[in-house]
Enzyme design. Structure first.
Site, PDB file in Angstrom:
ATOM      1  N   CYS A 114       0.813  -1.228   0.000  1.00  0.00           N
ATOM      2  CA  CYS A 114       0.000   0.000   0.000  1.00  0.00           C
ATOM      3  C   CYS A 114       0.842   1.273   0.000  1.00  0.00           C
ATOM      4  CB  CYS A 114      -0.937   0.010   1.200  1.00  0.00           C
ATOM      5  SG  CYS A 114      -1.900  -1.486   1.329  1.00  0.00           S
ATOM      6  N   HIS A 254      -3.561   6.721   2.702  1.00  0.00           N
ATOM      7  CA  HIS A 254      -3.943   5.418   2.166  1.00  0.00           C
ATOM      8  C   HIS A 254      -5.301   5.046   2.753  1.00  0.00           C
ATOM      9  CE1 HIS A 254      -4.161   1.326   1.072  1.00  0.00           C
ATOM     10  NE2 HIS A 254      -3.859   0.845   2.257  1.00  0.00           N
ATOM     11  N   ASN A 284     -10.012  -0.868   0.073  1.00  0.00           N
ATOM     12  CA  ASN A 284      -8.550  -0.757   0.083  1.00  0.00           C
ATOM     13  C   ASN A 284      -8.003  -1.247  -1.260  1.00  0.00           C
ATOM     14  OD1 ASN A 284      -5.804  -1.077   0.466  1.00  0.00           O
ATOM     15  ND2 ASN A 284      -5.974  -2.050   2.478  1.00  0.00           N
TER      16      ASN A 284
END
Ligand code: ACO
Length: 327
Positions: A114, A254, A284
């Site tokens: 990520c 994020h 996500n």
């Protein structure tokens, strides 16, 4: 040699197919209420069979190049961040290069989960500041749906597919990407991993149906580490430049969990109206999450010339990092 490095274009792409929390209620023992309250996610995008990461990356790249006003032959380097390559060999960046006709570009994939887009920005900035590259295409693209165990409610409600990109170029005008901060801790790798399918445990006829070919995550442990690391990354980059939370116009974190985002904002004393959130729409998307959010913020007019922006991420590895930008 120019002294500054600017983002001159952004773009993003996501598959059309939407998977809602209501859809997931029919697949595993979960509820819209649990997913919304514990993560902030309402729906995510899922790529249909036949679509691969380099397809989404191409769509995002074309929009980015259009905004930056450059053609494929003007790209000197492609840095593509992904944990979901089209294939183990060659890099997805090579496949994207061919789809774009970016024949003058050096090409590489990077794996930082990520945090991949922030790692990519950091590498691009360094190549530009040393005068080795001009226009660098930085892309985050993930098809995590292909590595998700759709029977595991601990993980399948969280992830989605997408791509986001930026063109990074030298500039004579002060500002741009002022600083980047990147960190890692491999001792905690076991908390978030895809155990099978690499050289350690290659897939064989005997293990090909094992659940360890999918993402495994110790959610609460990862949650605690994410809160700590994202808070550290956001405050460290501000401290290094002598800024405080109140100097920041927009934080683009994020998008893993709304509670992690809120904790990070609190750590630098930033009110939530100065934090960009789109987790409810995409879940996500790992390395794609920050560039998708950045692109939406730019196109919605949330970012103006001169604004100070902080990007901050945390991901598998563990990896984490931040970037400070004067737009
Ligand atoms: N629906 C209903 N119940 C669920 C679900 C679900 N989808 N998933 C888990 N549960 C249950 C668990 O079984 C557990 O039940 P138990 O207590 O009876 O054992 C309970 O809910 C756990 O609940 P909480 O403690 O409230 O869970 P938590 O607050 O930790 O939230 C979550 C879970 C959302 C996974 C959170 O831990 C999280 O977001 N973790 C971090 C994820 C992250 O940041 N990843 C970043 C990197 S991703 C990358 O790099 C690709």
């Amino acid at each position: 040699m120019e002294k500054y490095v600017r983002i001159t274009g952004t773009g993003s792409a996501a598959p059309n197919q939407v998977l809602t929390n209501a859809d997931l209620e029919k697949m595993v023992d979960t509820s819209d209420k649990w997913i919304t309250e514990r993560s902030g996610i309402k729906e995510r995008r899922i790529a249909p069979p036949g679509i691969v990461g380099s397809d989404l990356a191409r769509d995002a790249a074309l929009k980015t190049m259009e905004m930056a006003g450059i053609g494929p032959k003007e790209i000197d380097m492609i840095i593509l961040a992904t944990v979901c390559p089209d294939a183990p060999l060659p890099s997805t960046a090579c496949l994207l290069q061919d789809k774009l006709g970016a024949t003058n570009a050096a090409v590489m994939d990077i794996v930082a989960a990520c945090s991949g887009f922030i790692y990519g920005l950091s590498i691009a900035r360094s190549f530009i500041l040393t005068g080795q590259m001009k226009n660098v295409l930085v892309i985050g693209v993930e098809l995590l749906s292909r590595f998700t165990n759709w029977k595991d409610r601990n993980t399948c409600v969280l992830f989605g597919d997408g791509a986001g990109a930026a063109i990074v170029s030298p500039s004579g005008k002060p500002g741009g990407i002022l600083d980047t901060y990147i960190k890692g801790d491999g001792s905690l790798a076991h908390l978030l991993q895809i155990p099978y399918g690499g050289t350690k445990v290659p897939l064989t006829v005997d293990n090909v149906c094992h659940d360890d070919r999918y993402i495994r995550m110790e959610g609460p442990e990862v949650f605690k580490a994410a809160v700590k690391a994202m808070g550290e990354a956001a405050s460290a980059i501000l401290e290094r430049s002598g800024l405080r939370g109140e100097d920041i116009d927009l934080m683009i974190p994020h998008q893993a969990n709304i509670r992690i985002i809120e904790a990070t904002a609190k750590r630098i004393k930033l009110p939530m109206d100065r934090v960009y959130v789109n987790i409810h729409k995409y879940g996500n998307t790992s390395a794609a999450s920050i560039p998708i959010a950045l692109d939406e913020a730019v196109r919605e007019g949330r970012i103006k010339s001169g604004d100070k922006i902080v990007l901050v991420a945390f991901g598998a590895g563990f990896t984490w990092g931040s970037a400070l930008i004067e737009w």
